[in-house]
Motif scaffolding. Structure first.
Motif, mmCIF file in Angstrom:
data_model
loop_
_atom_site.group_PDB
_atom_site.id
_atom_site.type_symbol
_atom_site.label_atom_id
_atom_site.label_comp_id
_atom_site.label_asym_id
_atom_site.label_seq_id
_atom_site.Cartn_x
_atom_site.Cartn_y
_atom_site.Cartn_z
ATOM 1 N N ASP A 256 1.389 -1.547 -0.256
ATOM 2 C CA ASP A 256 0.379 -0.228 -0.236
ATOM 3 C C ASP A 256 0.953 1.345 -0.161
ATOM 4 N N GLU A 257 1.659 1.378 0.345
ATOM 5 C CA GLU A 257 2.504 2.551 1.086
ATOM 6 C C GLU A 257 3.498 3.059 -0.579
ATOM 7 N N GLY A 264 -0.754 4.985 -6.606
ATOM 8 C CA GLY A 264 -1.992 4.599 -7.120
ATOM 9 C C GLY A 264 -1.414 3.201 -7.831
ATOM 10 N N GLY A 265 -0.533 3.132 -8.088
ATOM 11 C CA GLY A 265 0.228 2.260 -9.077
ATOM 12 C C GLY A 265 1.603 2.990 -10.507
ATOM 13 N N THR A 466 9.612 -3.012 2.979
ATOM 14 C CA THR A 466 8.578 -2.521 3.570
ATOM 15 C C THR A 466 9.194 -1.132 3.470
ATOM 16 N N LEU A 467 8.049 -0.120 3.571
ATOM 17 C CA LEU A 467 8.122 1.580 3.679
ATOM 18 C C LEU A 467 7.433 1.681 4.344
ATOM 19 N N GLY A 500 6.926 1.086 9.609
ATOM 20 C CA GLY A 500 5.827 0.567 9.182
ATOM 21 C C GLY A 500 4.604 1.000 10.003
ATOM 22 N N ALA A 501 5.662 1.795 10.623
ATOM 23 C CA ALA A 501 4.447 2.639 12.045
ATOM 24 C C ALA A 501 4.104 3.807 11.043
#
Length: 501
Positions: A256-257, A264-265, A466-467, A500-501
């Motif tokens: 998602d991030e 959006g992609g 992970t973003l 990830g917070a």
């Protein structure tokens, strides 16, 4: 048995016939020239075999190789010269070489040239071929001795073959006079074969149609290779000739991030460049989009220049990318590319084949640094990439390219700048904070829509990519040493330590 002939005599080499726009117009004389080893004989043999497959009589007249050598060369490709193909080996007339018959009124070369041409005419009258190969002109040039006699002899051969209605290939190995262009003006078409030896790696071969009277053809140089089975030509890719209708949509990454950062992609049928120093995870970002595409039920292709496939598979499996299983299921085409053994034309051909035959909609080229190693000049590299990207875009394939920049922090440069060609540019950077080296990602360009102008920290671990949230309270991250500009120093530790917070 009468054979109905088409307007064009195909060479039997698909790529070469494509360059010639269908083949060779019948009833004319063509010159195929090139230094020894460039593949003239192989092309000529395939030309005769293609005719034999259609029931056409073929004649190979050799003045330089023996018939045994010629048949041995054909056998190395799995070919047999029999049936509709006859080999005529012309040797110097015995009476010319016999010392007892020496005389001083005429040069031996005068007698030998006349006798050689007579043997050529006799062979044609006997076989009545539809296709003829004469190998090589260097022998006739040496026998003629002067340019005037040589030109007149070539003209007489041309007119004779025209009366016979045969399609003729004249082979010239350029060993006697590389500057002689006599046959260029006489021949209906001229095809030049070249071999280029790079400083390291296998030799590169290329072909160019220099002349073709009354016929359009694909100009410029085209790469080709000689392998068991004959010659394979890779016509230079022209993206404007290929277009496929498709519906454009957003291609998400599954994170998602990252999708938020990209607005959006990434749009289908566009190209994305992942740019950054070594070790920042450029490949991992690309692999994330491959995994997301396969999860959607699409097919993908990865062309790896820099990493050994076995190591790649084990490394990615630890992050949740089971490339080996996807490959076995036919969902992923995974190919390791040896830049030292592959020409750019052949590489483009491989990519096109995968997209056309396996319907791959996500293509990863990792990396352009390896691709550049296959190119003799950077200018040509830019043109090759431009056409390849345009072609993939028009086929509805989304392309991810990676480029490793020189250096680790601060001012860095890429070995080749293609940021203006890519539709989206993803920039990866190292930065230092609290005694640790961290990574940051930002989008510096996106043609197909809006995107975040923020910078996010990311990590690569056992669970993959992970973003974190945008780093809005720091300045100078892309330079490598950020400065905190927020109100509370404690936020710095929380914002960076918990992405990830």
């Amino acid at each position: 048995m009468d054979v109905e002939l088409s307007n064009s005599a195909q060479t039997g080499i698909q790529g070469l016939d494509d360059i010639l726009v269908g083949g060779l117009a019948r009833g004319h004389v063509y010159l195929f020239e090139g230094s020894p080893g460039t593949g003239k004989t192989t092309v000529a043999l395939r030309f005769l075999l293609a005719g034999a497959e259609s029931g056409e009589r073929g004649l190979y007249i050799t003045l330089s190789e023996t018939e045994k050598e010629l048949r041995s060369g054909a056998a190395s490709h799995g070919w047999e010269l029999d049936g509709n193909i006859e080999v005529c080996e012309l040797i110097p007339p015995e009476n010319v070489l016999d010392h007892d018959n020496e005389q001083s009124l005429l040069y031996a070369s005068d007698l030998e040239l006349g006798e050689t041409v007579k043997q050529i005419f006799d062979a044609v009258e006997r076989v009545k071929p539809v296709r003829v190969v004469l190998d090589s002109l260097s022998e006739i040039r040496l026998l003629a001795q002067s340019s005037l006699r040589y030109r007149r002899q070539i003209l007489s051969l041309k007119h004779y073959f025209a009366r016979q209605g045969a399609t003729v290939l004249l082979l010239d190995d350029l060993t006697s006079d590389t500057l002689d262009k006599t046959v260029h003006s006489v021949a209906h078409g001229v095809v030049k074969l070249e071999e280029v030896a790079p400083e390291y790696g296998a030799e590169r071969r290329r072909v160019r149609v220099m002349k073709y009277r009354g016929q359009a053809f694909r100009g410029g140089y085209h790469d080709f290779i000689i392998r068991k089975g004959g010659v394979q030509v890779f016509p230079r890719l022209v993206a404007a000739e290929h277009r496929t209708r498709f519906t454009r949509g957003q291609m998400t990454s599954g994170i998602d991030e990252l999708d938020q950062l990209l607005g959006g992609g990434i749009e289908q049928g566009s190209s994305a460049l992942v740019l950054g120093p070594a070790g920042t995870g450029k490949s991992t970002f690309s692999f994330q989009f491959v995994a997301a595409a396969i999860a959607r039920g699409e097919r993908a292709a990865m062309f790896i220049f820099d990493e050994e496939i076995g190591l790649l598979l084990s490394r990615c499996k630890a992050m949740g990318f089971d490339f080996a299983a996807w490959r076995d299921q036919g969902l992923l085409h995974l190919e390791q590319v040896d830049a030292a053994e592959l020409s750019p034309g052949e590489f483009a051909h491989r990519v096109r084949r995968v997209v056309n035959e396996k319907l791959a909609k996500t293509v990863v080229i990792d990396s352009l640094n390896g691709y550049q190693a296959a190119m003799p000049e950077e200018n040509a590299l830019i043109l090759h990439i431009h056409e390849l990207l345009q072609y993939l875009n028009r086929q509805g394939a989304t392309t991810f390219l990676t480029v490793a920049q020189h250096g680790l922090m601060g001012d860095m440069k890429a070995p080749v700048d293609i940021t203006y060609l890519a539709d989206t540019v993803i920039l990866l950077r190292y930065f230092e904070a609290l005694g640790k080296v961290r990574r940051a990602v930002s989008i510096i360009k996106k043609r197909t829509g809006g995107h975040e102008d923020t910078i996010r920290e990311y990590r690569i671990g056992g669970s993959g990519l992970t973003l974190g949230q945008p780093l809005t309270e720091f300045q100078g991250i892309l330079r490598g040493v950020p400065v905190f500009v927020g109100e509370r120093p404690a936020i710095m530790n929380d914002a960076i330590a918990t992405p990830g917070a």
